[in-house]
Design an enzyme around this catalytic site. Sequence first.
Site, PDB file in Angstrom:
ATOM      1  N   GLU A  44       0.490  -1.050   0.198  1.00  0.00           N
ATOM      2  CA  GLU A  44      -0.256  -0.227  -0.294  1.00  0.00           C
ATOM      3  C   GLU A  44       1.269   1.196   0.413  1.00  0.00           C
ATOM      4  O   GLU A  44       1.001   1.794   1.012  1.00  0.00           O
ATOM      5  CB  GLU A  44      -0.673  -0.092   1.046  1.00  0.00           C
ATOM      6  N   TYR A 128      -0.523  -8.058  -1.769  1.00  0.00           N
ATOM      7  CA  TYR A 128      -1.314  -7.080  -1.032  1.00  0.00           C
ATOM      8  C   TYR A 128      -2.960  -7.313  -1.324  1.00  0.00           C
ATOM      9  O   TYR A 128      -2.958  -6.926  -2.378  1.00  0.00           O
ATOM     10  CB  TYR A 128      -1.218  -5.418  -1.374  1.00  0.00           C
ATOM     11  N   ASP A 167       0.079  -8.375   3.379  1.00  0.00           N
ATOM     12  CA  ASP A 167      -0.609  -7.909   3.785  1.00  0.00           C
ATOM     13  C   ASP A 167      -2.201  -9.308   3.001  1.00  0.00           C
ATOM     14  O   ASP A 167      -2.559  -8.593   1.876  1.00  0.00           O
ATOM     15  CB  ASP A 167      -1.439  -6.866   3.234  1.00  0.00           C
TER      16      ASP A 167
END
Length: 275
Positions: A44, A128, A167
Amino acid sequence: MKFISWNIDSLNAALTSDSNRAHMTRDVFETIRKEDPNVIALQETKLPQTGLSKKHKEKLEEFFPEYNYVHVNSSEGARKSYAGCMTLYKKELEVNSNFPFIDAPEPMDLEGRIVTLEFDDFYFTQVYTPNAGNELIRLPLRQVWDQKYADYLSKLDKEKAVIAAGDFNVAHKEIDLAHPDNNHMSAGFTDEEREGFTNLLNRGFIDTFRHINGDVEGKYTWWAQRVKTSKINNSGWRIDYFLVSDRIKEKVKRSDIIDSGDRQDHTPIVMEIEF
């Protein structure tokens, strides 16, 4: 080797802003540098589609002078300054980098969600994972992503051992969040997302944190920014992971969560492995 992964929630802001949050992020940079990892994976990043500016490059050299880096940003067809990943690696390391498309639903492949480095003996890939969204509007697409991503890791695993970090936007089991009973219909803890993560592990991968630490409770990697007391009360979720191919799990010597102080949102995670 030592690896650190962190959803930084805007590398762009950390390098260019003078806000209090940006200063807190840069404080975490110092914590990461003291760990002296070989590889740092950032998710991110929210860098512009035009790429790194002169200021970005100067600040990266200031904060991480011992590292080269590769990165992928959102591209035309996806939201601007959205998602994005950067992997930094010590300058003495020799790697080949790749930014794969995995045939995910549009526009996920355009959002800059995966960076893969190839080393002599293994792949290091960061991800991500897309969020299921408000009111789970993106959950069906997320389920397709989970299958495509599992296929991608399995393909890598057939060639070399895999380390996958990032993530993953899912708390796998009830022990992985503070209030499971209240969140079975929340993005990141639906039955569908948890099943997707189980299916990924069943393809031959290990959650290294649980492998090393067992069923320790109260260990989380994310606390909601919008709830000011979430970190104070440790009302968190563990949604950031280091996974490794099952056949190298015994080489993992450490898998832990790094303290990011008062800064809410995600905190970095670290893994050490002997090759």
